[in-house]
Design an enzyme around this catalytic site. Structure first.
Site, PDB file in Angstrom:
ATOM      1  N   LEU A 149      -4.869  -8.538 -62.324  1.00  0.00           N
ATOM      2  CA  LEU A 149      -5.178  -7.200 -62.837  1.00  0.00           C
ATOM      3  C   LEU A 149      -4.496  -6.959 -64.178  1.00  0.00           C
ATOM      4  CD1 LEU A 149      -4.760  -5.171 -59.516  1.00  0.00           C
ATOM      5  CD2 LEU A 149      -6.902  -5.637 -60.719  1.00  0.00           C
ATOM      6  N   GLY A 152       2.644  -7.575 -66.555  1.00  0.00           N
ATOM      7  CA  GLY A 152       3.692  -6.617 -66.874  1.00  0.00           C
ATOM      8  C   GLY A 152       4.822  -7.348 -67.582  1.00  0.00           C
ATOM      9  N   GLY A 155       6.328  -9.815 -64.841  1.00  0.00           N
ATOM     10  CA  GLY A 155       5.499 -10.633 -63.964  1.00  0.00           C
ATOM     11  C   GLY A 155       4.074 -10.119 -63.919  1.00  0.00           C
ATOM     12  N   ARG A 156       3.266 -10.814 -63.108  1.00  0.00           N
ATOM     13  CA  ARG A 156       1.844 -10.480 -63.085  1.00  0.00           C
ATOM     14  C   ARG A 156       1.503  -9.498 -61.959  1.00  0.00           C
ATOM     15  NH1 ARG A 156      -1.164 -15.969 -64.870  1.00  0.00           N
ATOM     16  NH2 ARG A 156       0.675 -17.100 -65.560  1.00  0.00           N
ATOM     17  N   LYS A 173       2.419  -6.429 -57.409  1.00  0.00           N
ATOM     18  CA  LYS A 173       3.071  -6.646 -58.709  1.00  0.00           C
ATOM     19  C   LYS A 173       4.337  -7.466 -58.495  1.00  0.00           C
ATOM     20  CE  LYS A 173       5.137  -3.780 -62.362  1.00  0.00           C
ATOM     21  NZ  LYS A 173       5.021  -2.501 -63.065  1.00  0.00           N
ATOM     22  N   ASP A 267       8.384   9.712 -69.675  1.00  0.00           N
ATOM     23  CA  ASP A 267       7.673   8.678 -70.425  1.00  0.00           C
ATOM     24  C   ASP A 267       6.163   8.818 -70.223  1.00  0.00           C
ATOM     25  OD1 ASP A 267       7.501   6.595 -72.201  1.00  0.00           O
ATOM     26  OD2 ASP A 267       7.854   5.035 -70.706  1.00  0.00           O
TER      27      ASP A 267
END
Ligand code: ATP
Ligand code: MG
Length: 411
Positions: A149, A152, A155-156, A173, A267
């Protein structure tokens, strides 16, 4: 910055905190082990099973596939409640796509074990029964892994489905522990996870649970079927009044909820927002959020374009920083770029923010202009409260009929 322990203690005092796990001696021998049950219950309520599985008890899941016949305007973002599938409707299977072997590749290349205090800090496992046994209910083998998807920082992220029926679909994640340690964000990550796991709102991305192995932390996240809002904004340049107003309505509701739990996000920006399968907005990144009851904080953080004057000037700040960011977001949705952006550099942007040098193009509708001006006030106390955002004419005008705001039960 408050310590992890104090944040954990504060969370424990919140009504959203998980009940402390009974320790081994007080647990009656006949009591069932709670963890797997609890997570399963949670998933039953909120995640999407495949069509062979039992229908979930709630109809509010964003993980359900889109309803093909309820959204008369597919171009517009559906607000929560719009286009949702009643529990009795047949549920189409979600195709999780093809796995590319990324977890294994990554694990060889980037995974190193961590030791000592850092290993302890990052031994994150949401199963309640960890207090009872060392057993872990969740591991990578629990899932069929589907398509990637996204990537990050640490990691993925993959689309996955639980192997056991009714085969819940989630986003998994990974975070590499050694990289977290190298970036010295162990405490921040832990805080992000602790905060997110305790939040329940239709416009806040749900973290169902987490587990770890020697090298990685795995987060079991709600699957945001329509991906990043930022991509949509880049694709369209800007959004219509209707689409923008519906997103801002959802944001205001989610932020009211977060603030009621003493969580300040800090944020808010399009990159941190995801879209559910029905197009509903999901706040998805808690990296900078802070759980701070009655606390004014002085940490400099957040993305430049969304920083409020009080943070630019390094003054104390409170939850009203999120009101400002909501004003910046409204502007960016409608115009396509943030209001104080200055290509000549960081300092120029800072100056424009501190002066509230706001120029709204003439094509912006009077109602939208009014709301932007009321949110982007220099003095945090003068910013329009979130409940008044929900009742603002620009918001109510575009709210789908029959959807009232003021509580999550509206969904
Ligand atoms: P970054 O610094 O790039 O934001 P990050 O560590 O915060 O990295 P995420 O933003 O959470 O990582 O995830 C990376 C990408 O994976 C996202 O931009 C998004 O495209 C995708 N993604 C993450 N979580 C989900 C989810 N729950 N559902 C669908 N897609 C997701
Ligand atoms: Mg992110």
């Amino acid at each position: 910055m408050a310590s992890v322990r104090s944040i954990t203690q504060q969370l424990a005092g919140m009504d959203v905190a998980p009940k402390p796990a009974p320790s081994a001696p007080t647990r009656p021998a006949h009591a069932k082990q709670p963890s797997q049950q609890n997570v399963a219950k949670l998933l039953t309520k909120f995640a999407a099973p495949n069509p062979m599985g039992k229908a979930p008890s709630s109809s509010s899941s964003s993980l359900r596939p889109p309803n093909t016949n309820t959204n008369p305007n597919p171009g517009a973002a559906a607000a929560p409640g719009e286009g949702r599938t009643p529990a009795a409707d047949p549920i189409g299977a979600l195709d999780i796509g093809r796995y590319d072997g990324g977890f294994e590749q990554d694990n060889e290349k980037r995974g190193e074990k961590v030791y000592g205090e850092a290993a302890e800090e990052l031994a994150l496992d949401s199963s309640v029964s960890r207090y009872v046994h060392p057993t872990r209910e969740w591991n990578l083998g629990t899932f069929d892994i589907g398509k990637p998807l996204g990537k990050g920082k640490f990691g993925r992220v993959y689309m996955v489905r639980t192997k056991g029926e009714p085969n819940y679909v989630l986003a998994l994640k990974t975070l590499y522990k050694s990289e977290i340690v190298a970036s010295r964000v162990e405490k921040q990550i832990r805080r992000e996870i602790e905060i997110q796991q305790n939040l329940r709102h239709p416009n806040v991305l749900r973290l169902y649970g987490y587990f770890h192995d020697e090298k990685r932390i795995f987060l079991m996240l709600e699957f945001a079927g329509k991906g990043e809002l930022y991509k949509q904004l880049s694709k369209h340049g800007c959004f219509s009044d209707k689409r923008s107003a519906r997103y801002i309505d959802q944001m205001a509701d989610a932020l009211s909820y977060l603030h009621s739990k003493h969580v300040i996000h800090r944020d808010i920006k399009p990159e941190n927002l995801l879209l559910g399968i029905n197009g509903e907005l999901k706040i998805g990144d808690f990296g900078w959020s802070v759980h701070a009851p009655g606390n004014r904080r002085m940490t400099m953080c957040g993305t430049l374009d969304y920083l409020p004057p009080e943070m630019v000037e390094q003054k104390e700040h409170n939850e009203k920083v999120d009101y400002w960011a909501l004003g910046v977001l409204t502007y960016e949705f409608l115009i396509g770029n943030p209001p104080f952006e200055d290509r000549s550099g960081v300092n120029a942007t800072y100056r424009r923010i501190a002066k509230v040098d706001l120029k709204i193009p003439p094509h912006v509708s009077p109602d939208a202009r009014d709301l932007i001006i009321k949110l982007l006030k220099y003095n945090p106390e003068h910013r329009i409260p979130l409940k008044d955002v929900a009742n603002h004419p620009w918001i109510t005008k575009y709210r789908p009929k029959g959807l009232s705001r003021g509580g999550s039960d509206a969904y």
